[in-house]
Design a protein around this motif. Structure first.
Motif, mmCIF file in Angstrom:
data_model
loop_
_atom_site.group_PDB
_atom_site.id
_atom_site.type_symbol
_atom_site.label_atom_id
_atom_site.label_comp_id
_atom_site.label_asym_id
_atom_site.label_seq_id
_atom_site.Cartn_x
_atom_site.Cartn_y
_atom_site.Cartn_z
ATOM 1 N N VAL A 225 0.832 -1.199 0.000
ATOM 2 C CA VAL A 225 0.000 0.000 0.000
ATOM 3 C C VAL A 225 0.871 1.255 0.000
ATOM 4 C CG1 VAL A 225 -1.638 1.344 1.372
ATOM 5 C CG2 VAL A 225 -2.009 -1.097 1.040
ATOM 6 N N ILE A 226 1.922 1.256 0.804
ATOM 7 C CA ILE A 226 2.827 2.411 0.853
ATOM 8 C C ILE A 226 3.449 2.662 -0.513
ATOM 9 C CG2 ILE A 226 5.009 3.257 1.793
ATOM 10 C CD1 ILE A 226 4.282 1.758 4.403
ATOM 11 N N ASN A 227 4.005 1.614 -1.116
ATOM 12 C CA ASN A 227 4.638 1.773 -2.424
ATOM 13 C C ASN A 227 3.627 2.201 -3.486
ATOM 14 O OD1 ASN A 227 7.027 0.942 -1.249
ATOM 15 N ND2 ASN A 227 6.902 -1.159 -1.998
ATOM 16 N N GLY A 228 2.436 1.602 -3.434
ATOM 17 C CA GLY A 228 1.413 1.947 -4.408
ATOM 18 C C GLY A 228 0.960 3.391 -4.299
ATOM 19 N N ALA A 229 0.832 3.874 -3.067
ATOM 20 C CA ALA A 229 0.412 5.264 -2.855
ATOM 21 C C ALA A 229 1.451 6.230 -3.420
ATOM 22 C CB ALA A 229 0.205 5.526 -1.363
ATOM 23 N N VAL A 230 2.716 5.965 -3.128
ATOM 24 C CA VAL A 230 3.787 6.847 -3.602
ATOM 25 C C VAL A 230 3.909 6.782 -5.123
ATOM 26 C CG1 VAL A 230 6.274 7.295 -3.531
ATOM 27 C CG2 VAL A 230 5.041 6.704 -1.435
ATOM 28 N N ASP A 231 3.861 5.563 -5.675
ATOM 29 C CA ASP A 231 3.988 5.414 -7.125
ATOM 30 C C ASP A 231 2.852 6.124 -7.864
ATOM 31 O OD1 ASP A 231 6.272 3.915 -6.817
ATOM 32 O OD2 ASP A 231 5.275 1.972 -7.095
ATOM 33 N N MET A 232 1.626 5.937 -7.406
ATOM 34 C CA MET A 232 0.495 6.564 -8.086
ATOM 35 C C MET A 232 0.553 8.085 -7.960
ATOM 36 S SD MET A 232 -3.601 5.808 -7.770
ATOM 37 C CE MET A 232 -3.431 4.269 -8.696
ATOM 38 N N PHE A 233 0.917 8.574 -6.787
ATOM 39 C CA PHE A 233 0.981 10.017 -6.583
ATOM 40 C C PHE A 233 2.030 10.648 -7.505
ATOM 41 C CE2 PHE A 233 2.169 13.976 -4.582
ATOM 42 C CZ PHE A 233 0.936 14.505 -4.185
ATOM 43 N N LEU A 234 3.201 10.038 -7.583
ATOM 44 C CA LEU A 234 4.261 10.601 -8.410
ATOM 45 C C LEU A 234 3.945 10.457 -9.893
ATOM 46 C CD1 LEU A 234 7.472 9.517 -6.449
ATOM 47 C CD2 LEU A 234 6.395 11.779 -6.559
ATOM 48 N N ALA A 235 3.201 9.402 -10.259
ATOM 49 C CA ALA A 235 2.796 9.247 -11.653
ATOM 50 C C ALA A 235 1.890 10.401 -12.091
ATOM 51 C CB ALA A 235 2.080 7.920 -11.840
ATOM 52 N N ARG A 236 1.112 10.911 -11.141
ATOM 53 C CA ARG A 236 0.213 12.019 -11.447
ATOM 54 C C ARG A 236 0.876 13.398 -11.288
ATOM 55 N NH1 ARG A 236 -1.710 16.003 -12.467
ATOM 56 N NH2 ARG A 236 -3.882 16.753 -12.328
ATOM 57 N N TYR A 237 1.660 13.567 -10.235
ATOM 58 C CA TYR A 237 2.168 14.896 -9.899
ATOM 59 C C TYR A 237 3.688 15.068 -10.071
ATOM 60 C CZ TYR A 237 -2.452 15.741 -7.891
ATOM 61 O OH TYR A 237 -3.811 15.898 -7.716
ATOM 62 N N GLY A 238 4.392 13.996 -10.373
ATOM 63 C CA GLY A 238 5.827 14.135 -10.589
ATOM 64 C C GLY A 238 6.103 15.071 -11.758
ATOM 65 N N ALA A 239 7.138 15.871 -11.672
ATOM 66 C CA ALA A 239 7.415 16.880 -12.698
ATOM 67 C C ALA A 239 7.732 16.262 -14.041
ATOM 68 C CB ALA A 239 8.577 17.773 -12.259
ATOM 69 N N THR A 240 8.223 15.016 -14.044
ATOM 70 C CA THR A 240 8.594 14.359 -15.310
ATOM 71 C C THR A 240 7.452 13.548 -15.885
ATOM 72 O OG1 THR A 240 9.505 12.463 -14.100
ATOM 73 C CG2 THR A 240 11.006 14.267 -14.651
ATOM 74 N N ALA A 241 6.275 13.506 -15.151
ATOM 75 C CA ALA A 241 5.149 12.682 -15.618
ATOM 76 C C ALA A 241 4.558 13.260 -16.892
ATOM 77 C CB ALA A 241 4.097 12.594 -14.535
#
Length: 241
Positions: A225-241
Motif C-alpha cells: 500500500v505504501i509503495n502503491g500510494a507513492v507510485d500513483m501520486f508521483l505518476a500524477r504529480y511528478g514533474a517528469t510525468a
C-alpha cells in the motif's frame, strides 16, 4: 506526549474515599448525556495530566474494550472518584488520550518530511506513518468513536482532526510548495493533492480492518500500500510525468 508526563505523588485527595464518595456509576461507559459539548464535559485540574498518563498506559496495553476504570485509576495513582470528576465517560477519556497521541504522531510526521528530501523519500516516510496509524488499534478505535459520537459530541471529530491530521496535512502541503519550487513536483491544487495522498494510504487495508473482512494483514501488505500510494501520486504529480 504522555510518556514525558511525570506522575505526581499520591496526595490526600486520593486516599480511600468514604462510602458516600464511592457511590459513583461503576459502568466505565457511563453516559455524559445532557452535557452540551465535549469541552464542557471534561474538567481541567491539577490531576488532569496524571489521569491522562495513566489512561495512555492502560489504553496502549489493553485497548479500549479491555481497559477498565479501575485499572486506569490504579495506573494513574488516583481514585475512581477523581477520575470520574475529570472524565464522566470512558469514550471522552479515550478521545482525549487519542487526541494527544495523534498530535504526537503528526509532529513526528512533520519532523520526518524535511524540505531537502526528494519527493519519493519524503512521501514514503509520510505514507509509512499514515499507514501505521490507520492500521493501529488506536486509529481504528478513534475512527469508530468519532462516527458513533458525532450526534452527541459533534465537535469530537473536529478536535481530533485539528490536533492530528490537519497538522500533518499542512506540513505535506508546505512540502509540495518546496518540491515544486525545485522543479520536482507539479501540483495545481496542493490541498486536494494532500487529501488524495492520505486516501491512497488507506487503500485496501483500512476498509478491511474497519469492516472486519479478509485475512490478517502482513508486513508485505502494508508495504504494498505504501509503495502503491507513492507510485500513483508521483505518476500524477511528478514533474517528469
Amino acid at each position: 506526549m504522555y510518556p514525558d508526563i511525570l506522575t505526581a505523588t499520591k496526595s490526600s485527595e486520593d486516599s480511600p474515599k468514604t462510602v458516600a464518595e464511592q457511590q459513583l456509576p461503576s459502568d466505565p461507559d457511563i453516559s455524559a448525556a445532557g452535557v452540551g459539548s465535549c469541552e464542557q464535559a471534561i474538567k481541567r485540574g491539577r490531576k488532569y495530566e496524571q489521569v491522562l498518563y495513566g489512561a495512555w498506559q492502560v489504553f496502549r496495553r489493553d485497548g479500549f474494550e479491555g481497559a477498565s476504570v479501575d485499572d486506569i485509576a490504579r495506573e494513574a495513582g488516583v481514585s475512581k472518584a477523581t477520575l470520574y470528576s475529570y472524565f464522566p465517560d470512558k469514550r471522552l477519556l479515550f478521545l482525549e488520550v487519542a487526541k494527544g497521541e495523534c498530535c504526537r504522531q503528526a509532529q513526528e510526521t512533520v519532523a520526518l518530511m524535511t524540505s531537502e528530501l526528494a519527493p519519493r523519500e519524503a512521501l514514503t516516510r509520510a505514507a509509512s506513518r499514515m499507514v501505521d496509524f490507520f492500521l493501529s488499534d488506536f486509529g481504528q478505535r478513534v475512527f469508530r468513536i468519532c462516527v458513533a459520537e458525532s450526534d452527541r459530541f459533534p465537535e469530537i471529530g473536529r478536535e481530533f482532526y485539528e490536533n492530528g491530521p490537519a497538522m500533518a496535512r499542512a506540513r505535506i502541503v508546505a512540502y509540495f510548495h518546496e518540491a515544486e519550487a525545485r522543479g520536482e513536483l507539479t501540483i495545481a491544487d496542493k490541498e486536494l493533492a494532500a487529501d488524495q495522498f492520505a486516501e491512497l494510504c488507506k487503500a485496501d487495508l483500512f476498509p478491511r480492518l474497519i469492516f472486519g473482512i479478509g485475512a490478517k494483514i502482513k508486513p508485505e501488505d502494508r508495504q504494498r500500500v505504501i509503495n502503491g500510494a507513492v507510485d500513483m501520486f508521483l505518476a500524477r504529480y511528478g514533474a517528469t510525468a
